[in-house]
Write an enzyme that holds these catalytic residues in place. Structure first.
Site, PDB file in Angstrom:
ATOM      1  N   CYS A 164       0.806  -1.223   0.000  1.00  0.00           N
ATOM      2  CA  CYS A 164       0.000   0.000   0.000  1.00  0.00           C
ATOM      3  C   CYS A 164       0.834   1.265   0.000  1.00  0.00           C
ATOM      4  CB  CYS A 164      -0.928   0.010   1.215  1.00  0.00           C
ATOM      5  SG  CYS A 164      -1.833  -1.523   1.419  1.00  0.00           S
ATOM      6  N   HIS A 303      -2.615   8.263   5.646  1.00  0.00           N
ATOM      7  CA  HIS A 303      -2.890   6.931   5.084  1.00  0.00           C
ATOM      8  C   HIS A 303      -4.326   6.552   5.427  1.00  0.00           C
ATOM      9  CE1 HIS A 303      -1.954   3.134   3.330  1.00  0.00           C
ATOM     10  NE2 HIS A 303      -2.126   2.454   4.446  1.00  0.00           N
ATOM     11  N   GLU A 314      -1.266   5.487  13.257  1.00  0.00           N
ATOM     12  CA  GLU A 314      -0.860   6.667  12.491  1.00  0.00           C
ATOM     13  C   GLU A 314      -1.019   7.935  13.322  1.00  0.00           C
ATOM     14  OE1 GLU A 314      -1.264   8.704   8.063  1.00  0.00           O
ATOM     15  OE2 GLU A 314      -2.724   7.171   8.664  1.00  0.00           O
ATOM     16  N   LYS A 335      -9.325   8.551   1.625  1.00  0.00           N
ATOM     17  CA  LYS A 335      -9.845   7.191   1.449  1.00  0.00           C
ATOM     18  C   LYS A 335     -11.297   7.094   1.908  1.00  0.00           C
ATOM     19  CE  LYS A 335      -5.501   4.560   1.754  1.00  0.00           C
ATOM     20  NZ  LYS A 335      -4.531   5.645   1.996  1.00  0.00           N
ATOM     21  N   HIS A 340      -9.557   2.344  -0.460  1.00  0.00           N
ATOM     22  CA  HIS A 340      -8.109   2.109  -0.419  1.00  0.00           C
ATOM     23  C   HIS A 340      -7.671   1.509  -1.745  1.00  0.00           C
ATOM     24  CE1 HIS A 340      -4.164   1.301   0.690  1.00  0.00           C
ATOM     25  NE2 HIS A 340      -4.310   0.654   1.839  1.00  0.00           N
TER      26      HIS A 340
END
Length: 413
Positions: A164, A303, A314, A335, A340
């Site tokens: 990713c 992310h 995160e 996202k 994703h």
């Protein structure tokens, strides 16, 4: 050797919310959700029924019937986005040294749909009856290879595969390749097309995907009720260019790339390090390379996958990297709209980050409802903001512990 400055002069994208970079950005600014029912295969007996499909994309319409049939869907996305980025940048190859023009494009999985289809054919008709195009259309580096062919770029052509984080690694590697004098121009980014029975099944079995049947409550980064990510697809391709090269030809500049950090948690196959140290260090490395302090950064495109572990880790990483400034930062996850996109995610999100700087606009984390004490930063809930920005960062965190951070600066002469 003096480090050269690197700028973004062309953008191209195919996403679940748009067929190009401009329409995708306008949709994100408007808070449009690209998540809906999976229509590629029968999900009646499946736990996961939603995905973020790029349904408005037609490969034959974008590339022509003959060209499209010799490419996997992930490659079609990438080539279409690369052509858009080239046109957007106004790059004339008759004026360029093709040996100084490079391609770095990631794909996490490559032609998974082709592998599944050809496996079915082999089981039914015999293994010697699979398509002669199977291998050259399914391998992950073929998007990069086909972009080089389409653009006429003879420089280095490669495909980083870091799950990713792949799209972010591609942009970061391109930045350094140009900065250090190996190329003047690079098409870089990521692409993915794996909304398939096997991929969805694999992610479902490991309990990574949201099982919500409500598109508005499926991809909900930083929300206390988040229960997994939503699989997306598409591509993001950027044209990076050495600054003086761009100036000489009068190119439009979206933003400057100033820093890149890449680390590995070295902890677990799929779970991020619980203290976020690896992700924090990637952000710190990006800021150090740019020569700025944390207080200079205004916005992070996170992310933000909508999994319990990722979003909390995160958040912890941002706090570790930015200290008290973390609470003054804006940190949103697009996202929530695109799902994703795996290997394409970092590239598409770098595009959105560049456009945030260019337009002075921070996109929202949409469909946010329930606050989580473990995710207590300013996640720009539900409404985007028009606000001056100078530095912005895009984060990607991949399976295998791969962490990548790209730091961009608003273009200033």
């Amino acid at each position: 050797m003096e480090k050269r400055r690197v700028v973004i002069t062309g953008l191209g994208a195919v996403t679940p919310v748009g067929t190009d970079a401009a329409s995708s950005w306008q949709a994100v600014k408007a808070g449009k959700c690209g998540i809906g029912p999976i229509t590629r295969f029968d999900v009646k007996e499946r736990k996961v029924k939603l995905a973020a499909q790029a349904d408005s994309f037609d490969g034959q319409e974008a590339l022509g019937r003959q060209e499209a049939r010799r490419m996997g869907r992930f490659t079609q996305f990438a080539v279409a986005a690369a052509r858009e980025a080239m046109a957007d940048a106004g790059l004339d190859m008759e004026q360029e040294d093709a040996w100084r023009c490079s391609v770095i494009v990631s794909s996490g999985i490559g032609g998974q749909d082709i592998t599944e289809a050809e496996h079915g054919k082999g089981m039914e008709k015999g293994w010697d009856r699979v398509s002669p195009l199977y291998v050259p259309t399914a391998i992950s580096n073929m998007a990069a290879g086909q972009i080089a062919i389409a653009a006429g770029f003879n420089g280095m052509c490669t495909c980083p595969v870091t799950a990713c984080a792949g799209g972010t690694y591609a942009v970061g590697d391109a930045f350094r390749y140009i900065r250090d004098g190996y190329s003047e121009v690079c098409l870089c980014g990521g692409t993915e097309a794996c909304i398939t029975p096997l991929t969805v099944g694999g992610f479902t079995s490991m309990k990574a995907l949201s099982t919500s049947d409500d598109p508005a409550r499926a991809s909900i980064p930083f929300d206390r009720e988040r229960n997994g990510f939503v699989l997306g697809e598409g591509a993001g391709i950027l044209l990076l260019e050495e600054l003086e090269h761009a100036r000489k030809r009068g190119a439009k500049i979206y933003a400057e790339v100033t820093g890149y950090g890449a680390t590995c948690d070295a902890y677990h196959m799929t779970a991020p390090g619980p203290d976020g140290a690896g992700a924090a260090k990637a952000m710190e490395f990006a800021m150090a390379e740019a020569g700025i302090t944390p207080e200079k950064v205004d916005y992070i495109n996170a992310h933000g996958t909508s999994t319990q572990l990722n979003d909390a880790c995160e958040t912890a990483a941002v706090k570790a990297a930015f200290g008290q400034h973390a609470y003054r930062l804006m940190i949103s996850s697009t996202k929530s709209m695109t799902g994703h996109m795996l290997g394409a995610a970092g590239a598409v999100e770098t595009i959105f980050t560049a456009l945030s700087l260019y337009d002075g606009y921070v996109p929202a984390t949409i469909n946010y409802r329930e606050a989580d004490a473990a995710c207590d930063l300013d996640v720009v809930p539900n409404r985007g903001r028009s606000v001056p920005l100078r530095y912005a960062m895009s984060n990607s965190l991949g399976f295998g512990g791969h962490n990548g951070s790209i730091l961009l600066k608003k273009w200033e002469e």
